[in-house]
Design a protein around this motif. Structure first.
Motif, PDB file in Angstrom:
ATOM      1  N   TRP A 145      -7.497  -0.971  11.848  1.00 44.36           N
ATOM      2  CA  TRP A 145      -6.546  -1.310  10.772  1.00 44.36           C
ATOM      3  C   TRP A 145      -7.116  -2.439   9.911  1.00 44.36           C
ATOM      4  N   SER A 146      -7.579  -3.466  10.579  1.00 47.96           N
ATOM      5  CA  SER A 146      -8.090  -4.640   9.864  1.00 47.96           C
ATOM      6  C   SER A 146      -9.222  -4.246   8.905  1.00 47.96           C
ATOM      7  N   THR A 149      -7.316  -3.564   5.423  1.00 53.04           N
ATOM      8  CA  THR A 149      -7.322  -4.910   4.853  1.00 53.04           C
ATOM      9  C   THR A 149      -8.650  -5.146   4.146  1.00 53.04           C
ATOM     10  N   THR A 150      -9.762  -4.968   4.848  1.00 54.92           N
ATOM     11  CA  THR A 150     -11.070  -5.278   4.264  1.00 54.92           C
ATOM     12  C   THR A 150     -11.488  -4.227   3.232  1.00 54.92           C
ATOM     13  N   ASP A 163      -9.642  -1.690   1.991  1.00 55.38           N
ATOM     14  CA  ASP A 163      -8.551  -1.228   1.122  1.00 55.38           C
ATOM     15  C   ASP A 163      -8.566   0.299   0.950  1.00 55.38           C
ATOM     16  N   TYR A 223      -4.179 -14.434  11.523  1.00 53.51           N
ATOM     17  CA  TYR A 223      -4.688 -13.176  10.973  1.00 53.51           C
ATOM     18  C   TYR A 223      -4.338 -12.018  11.923  1.00 53.51           C
ATOM     19  N   THR A 226      -0.860 -10.851  11.639  1.00 55.93           N
ATOM     20  CA  THR A 226      -0.541  -9.989  10.483  1.00 55.93           C
ATOM     21  C   THR A 226      -0.974  -8.542  10.765  1.00 55.93           C
ATOM     22  N   VAL A 227      -2.076  -8.390  11.493  1.00 59.81           N
ATOM     23  CA  VAL A 227      -2.515  -7.031  11.848  1.00 59.81           C
ATOM     24  C   VAL A 227      -1.492  -6.410  12.807  1.00 59.81           C
ATOM     25  N   ALA A 267       1.439  -5.189  10.861  1.00 63.96           N
ATOM     26  CA  ALA A 267       1.134  -3.966  10.096  1.00 63.96           C
ATOM     27  C   ALA A 267       1.112  -2.751  11.019  1.00 63.96           C
TER      28      ALA A 267
END
Ligand SMILES: NC(=O)c1ccc[n+]([C@@H]2O[C@H](COP(=O)([O-])OP(=O)(O)OC[C@H]3O[C@@H](n4cnc5c(N)ncnc54)[C@H](OP(=O)(O)O)[C@@H]3O)[C@@H](O)[C@H]2O)c1
Length: 328
Positions: free
Chosen positions: A131-132, A136-137, A139, A274, A277-278, A281
């Protein structure tokens, strides 16, 4: 408590059981009685002495666990503790190969509906990492294509399923037809990297455009080919250097002509904030899919904790598809 210990870096034979002090949960942490823990490639790197734990983390191996909450540390504002007795799985900062493990409460998630400890322990490290990095990275967006190297591994099988569930189109590399079949069942277009050039195959499957995102674990030997396989505005995220960290020679030109983004990340040293937050999500986007059975971690096999060395041997042989889990 009993834990797997290594007295010095080396091969799987350095792993053995021993008695060590039970950890005490720090403020904002919970103590988990571990029922199962996942084996991950970073554990192999740590065992060999190439991936030292970040400052303050447990020196023991084990980045993911499933078990029962047995104690709370002192409260920390903004942190909600899972109830004593609840069944949780957690991304640890180390220390999973043991009877007990202390983890930040914000890195705990409930077992999905109808899960047991083995399946729950197969989720955290790969799902947090995927996921991260993908969302996130890199997109990654709905409708985009993503090439996942090593599709039949723990990270690969999670990445294919998560990418697909979020509406992206996964392609993946594998070493043999059986692994290819599994990846296709999970929803990816499989490319045999031993018999085919993955760049050519990517171009064939994307009408010559290339992929929007690549999740890479090979590093140096794939770097130039990864740049070739990317589409305009493509993003390459490197999460391991299984083939080596050095790139002998490469041209910067595709970075400019295709406006490429290249980055490399590691999850373990990232902050608690951090990782929280993952976790949030995943709870929102992925937990409902695990609860309904639409997504499911692939478990290859289990070993008793005392046979951690055998589990490492299997992972290093690459004769597995999906996750290897230790039962406690
Ligand atoms: N940066 C981070 O935060 C982070 C976090 C977790 C994991 N990782 C990394 O992610 C990688 C995967 O971890 P894992 O636990 O999923 O390990 P794993 O289950 O052993 O998966 C590794 C996969 O790599 C494949 N592979 C080997 N050589 C290849 C090549 N030349 N091209 C394509 N695939 C190849 C292997 O299968 P084949 O038989 O198909 O070759 C295997 O399925 C590891 O390198 C690990 O260190 C990074």
């Amino acid at each position: 408590m009993t834990a797997i210990i290594l007295d010095e870096p080396g091969g799987p034979e350095v792993l053995h059981t021993d008695k060590v002090p039970t950890p005490s949960p720090k403020p904002g942490e919970v103590l988990i009685r571990v029922e199962a823990s996942g084996v991950n490639r970073p554990d192999i790197m740590q065992r060999k002495g190439y991936y030292p734990p970040p400052p303050g983390a447990s020196p023991l191996l084990g980045l993911e666990i499933a078990g029962t909450v047995v104690a709370h540390g002192s409260p920390l504002s903004g942190t909600e503790f899972p109830a004593i007795g609840s069944k949780i799985c957690a991304l640890t900062n180390g220390g999973g190969y043991a009877d007990y493990c202390a983890v930040p409460a914000s890195q705990c998630l409930p077992w999905p509906d109808h899960y047991d400890a083995v399946k729950a322990a197969a989720i955290p490290e790969t799902f947090f990492t995927v996921w991260s990095n993908l969302f996130t990275t890199a997109d990654l967006k709905k409708g985009e294509t993503v090439l996942i190297h090593g599709g039949a591994g723990g990270i690969g099988t999670a990445a294919i399923q998560i990418a697909k569930a979020m509406g992206a189109i996964p392609l993946t590399t594998v070493s043999d037809p059986e692994k290819g079949e599994l990846c296709e069942k999970l929803g990816a277009i499989a490319i045999n990297y031993k018999t085919d050039d993955f760049v050519e195959k990517v171009m064939e499957h994307t009408g010559g455009k290339g992929v929007d995102v690549i999740l890479d674990i090979i590093g140096g030997p794939y770097f130039s080919r990864n740049l070739k396989a990317l589409a305009m505005d493509g993003r390459l995220v490197i999460i391991a250097f299984q083939g080596g960290a050095k790139v002998e020679e490469f041209s910067l030109t595709p970075l400019m002509t295709k406006r490429l983004h290249v980055t490399a990340t590691a999850l373990r040293p990232r902050s608690k904030e951090y990782k929280a937050t993952v976790a949030e999500a995943l709870k929102t986007h992925i937990w409902p899919l695990l609860d309904s059975g639409a997504l499911e971690p692939i478990v290859h096999t289990t070993f008793p904790l005392a046979e951690a060395a055998e589990a490492h041997r299997l992972m290093e042989s690459s004769n597995h598809s999906g996750k290897i889990i230790l039962t406690h």
